[in-house]
Design an enzyme around this catalytic site. Structure first.
Site, PDB file in Angstrom:
ATOM      1  NE  ARG A  46      -8.440  22.913  11.014  1.00 37.40           N
ATOM      2  CZ  ARG A  46      -8.129  24.162  10.779  1.00 37.40           C
ATOM      3  NH1 ARG A  46      -7.045  24.458  10.079  1.00 37.40           N
ATOM      4  NH2 ARG A  46      -8.886  25.161  11.197  1.00 37.40           N
ATOM      5  N   GLY A  47     -10.683  22.928   8.196  1.00 36.08           N
ATOM      6  CA  GLY A  47     -10.834  24.300   7.714  1.00 36.08           C
ATOM      7  C   GLY A  47     -11.685  24.244   6.459  1.00 36.08           C
ATOM      8  CB  ALA A  48     -14.779  26.080   5.520  1.00 35.39           C
ATOM      9  NE  ARG A  89     -15.164  18.379  10.419  1.00 37.11           N
ATOM     10  CZ  ARG A  89     -14.456  19.389  10.953  1.00 37.11           C
ATOM     11  NH1 ARG A  89     -13.394  19.857  10.304  1.00 37.11           N
ATOM     12  NH2 ARG A  89     -14.813  19.937  12.100  1.00 37.11           N
ATOM     13  CG  ASP A 235     -16.519  25.943   9.437  1.00 37.72           C
ATOM     14  OD1 ASP A 235     -16.044  26.636  10.350  1.00 37.72           O
ATOM     15  OD2 ASP A 235     -15.913  25.006   8.897  1.00 37.72           O
ATOM     16  CG  ASN A 245     -15.635  30.275  12.505  1.00 43.47           C
ATOM     17  OD1 ASN A 245     -15.183  29.595  11.584  1.00 43.47           O
ATOM     18  ND2 ASN A 245     -14.841  30.918  13.345  1.00 43.47           N
ATOM     19  CE  LYS A 246     -13.611  24.305  15.270  1.00 39.65           C
ATOM     20  NZ  LYS A 246     -14.077  22.903  15.317  1.00 39.65           N
TER      21      LYS A 246
HETATM   22  O1  MRU Z   1     -13.100  22.013  12.913  1.00 35.88           O
HETATM   23  P1  MRU Z   1     -12.259  22.836  11.992  1.00 35.88           P
HETATM   24  O2  MRU Z   1     -10.844  22.959  12.434  1.00 35.88           O
HETATM   25  O3  MRU Z   1     -12.387  22.397  10.556  1.00 35.88           O
HETATM   26  O4  MRU Z   1     -12.906  24.285  12.082  1.00 35.88           O
HETATM   27  C1  MRU Z   1     -12.366  25.317  11.312  1.00 35.88           C
HETATM   28  C2  MRU Z   1     -13.001  26.622  11.511  1.00 35.88           C
HETATM   29  O5  MRU Z   1     -13.963  26.760  12.233  1.00 35.88           O
HETATM   30  C3  MRU Z   1     -12.478  27.759  10.677  1.00 35.88           C
HETATM   31  O6  MRU Z   1     -12.577  28.954  11.365  1.00 35.88           O
HETATM   32  C4  MRU Z   1     -13.307  27.839   9.384  1.00 35.88           C
HETATM   33  O7  MRU Z   1     -13.333  26.604   8.739  1.00 35.88           O
HETATM   34  C5  MRU Z   1     -12.790  28.865   8.469  1.00 35.88           C
HETATM   35  S1  MRU Z   1     -11.294  28.384   7.727  1.00 35.88           S
HETATM   36  C6  MRU Z   1     -10.770  29.542   6.642  1.00 35.88           C
END
Ligand code: MRU
Length: 344
Positions: A46-48, A89, A235, A245-246
């Protein structure tokens, strides 16, 4: 050495299974793009930026799985795989970016063999470049922070959200590497605890001074002078400077504004969506069980209605700067973001 989240090894994709952290550091190995799609959907990765590179590696597996003998057949197999990977996603734009980049390379080539080799090479190069880009973001961002700052971060925008090094946490790494002392406050980030399970784990693993707080203590820590600056990842950032973002990022940004605390976003240009307007962005809605329990333990009554958006939108007026590999965008954001792309 920070953790390597996703890698191409012997024609397989190797990932850290992030659902097992922090209790177990387990690596999973995939040779089927459908497994990569499941891994993205289930937050194993996970993470963009990490899912952008994973999508590219997914297509690299698809090209190895395909029995196509002509370019047209291979492109058609890749389009099918791309659709499955893309639908995992919806919010992080890096996934579409990674998939499109691979498809563009495939379409440029003439033979099946050429496509095969160039897709694998391009995906591997994207993974290497991700680390270099994060290091440049880190360097650009570190200048905005002072010795002895205590920096709050939300969710995980670290090595675990990228191939390695991280974006927001990459800036924190670069601040330390430049000789400044910093402390970090990580929010736990309900509902699936990317802050406590991942950020606290990653920073502790790499020797940082990190304290964990419940999400509900953001106001308390800011009101009591325990935080100097905030940095988060993204994201998707649209051309107006609205940052997706999250879930919870908007609350942290609002609280930072209330207390006069600078709020920074760190993200590569691959997280920008210059075509969409803020209202066009789809916010991923996730399953109720993430909210009705913590891990396997139920914490809510059976059958309760749940609202569980995975992301929220922070408007530009709450943001002090967006740190990228091409420099730092500041208000007025629409103009300064445009300049970053012109410089690209
Ligand atoms: O649901 P996730 O864990 O994929 O969400 C991740 C985030 O919101 C991060 O802050 C975002 O992807 C930036 S990662 C460098």
């Amino acid at each position: 050495m920070s953790l390597k989240t996703v890698e191409w090894k012997n024609n397989k994709v190797v990932m850290i299974d992030q659902t097992k952290l922090p209790n177990e550091l387990v690596f999973v190995e995939y040779d089927d793009f459908n497994q990569v799609a499941d891994a993205i959907r289930l937050l194993i990765v996970r993470g963009a930026p990490a899912i952008g590179v994973s999508g590219a590696f997914g297509l690299a597996l698809a090209v190895l799985q395909s029995h196509a003998t002509t370019k047209d057949e291979l492109i058609s197999d890749l389009e099918k795989a791309k659709k499955i990977l893309f639908e995992t996603r919806p919010t992080a734009v890096n996934l579409a970016w990674g998939l499109e980049k691979i498809m563009d390379v495939a379409k440029e080539k003439n033979s099946v063999d050429e496509i095969r080799n160039s897709i694998i090479d391009t995906a591997k190069k994207m993974a290497e470049e991700d680390v270099q880009i994060n290091k440049t973001i880190g360097k650009n961002g570190s200048e905005l922070f002072d010795n002895n700052d205590t920096i709050m971060t939300h969710c995980n925008a670290g090595a675990l959200a990228t191939v390695a090094y991280g974006t927001a946490l990459g800036v924190i790494r670069a601040i330390k590497e430049s000789g400044k002392n910093v402390k970090v406050i990580a929010t736990e980030t309900r509902p699936v605890q990317q802050g406590s399970r991942l950020t606290a784990f990653e920073l502790k693993h790499d020797g940082f001074d990190v304290s964990l707080i419940p999400d509900t203590a953001v106001g308390y820590t800011m009101a009591n002078g325990l935080v100097n600056k905030v940095i988060v990842g993204a994201d998707r950032i649209v051309k107006t400077g609205h940052v997706f973002n999250k879930i919870g990022t908007y609350q942290v940004a609002t609280m930072a504004k209330q207390h006069g605390i600078p709020f920074y976003v760190a993200a590569p240009l691959s997280s920008f969506d210059m075509k969409s307007n803020p209202e066009d962005v789809i916010i991923e809605q996730r399953k109720a069980s993430e909210v009705t329990g913590i891990g396997d333990k139920k914490t809510a009554p059976e059958g309760i209605n749940v609202i569980n958006p995975a992301f929220d939108m922070t408007p530009p007026e709450l943001i002090s700067g967006i740190i990228t590999e091409k420099g730092v965008a500041k208000a007025p954001f629409e103009e300064s973001i445009k300049k970053l792309f012109e410089a690209n």
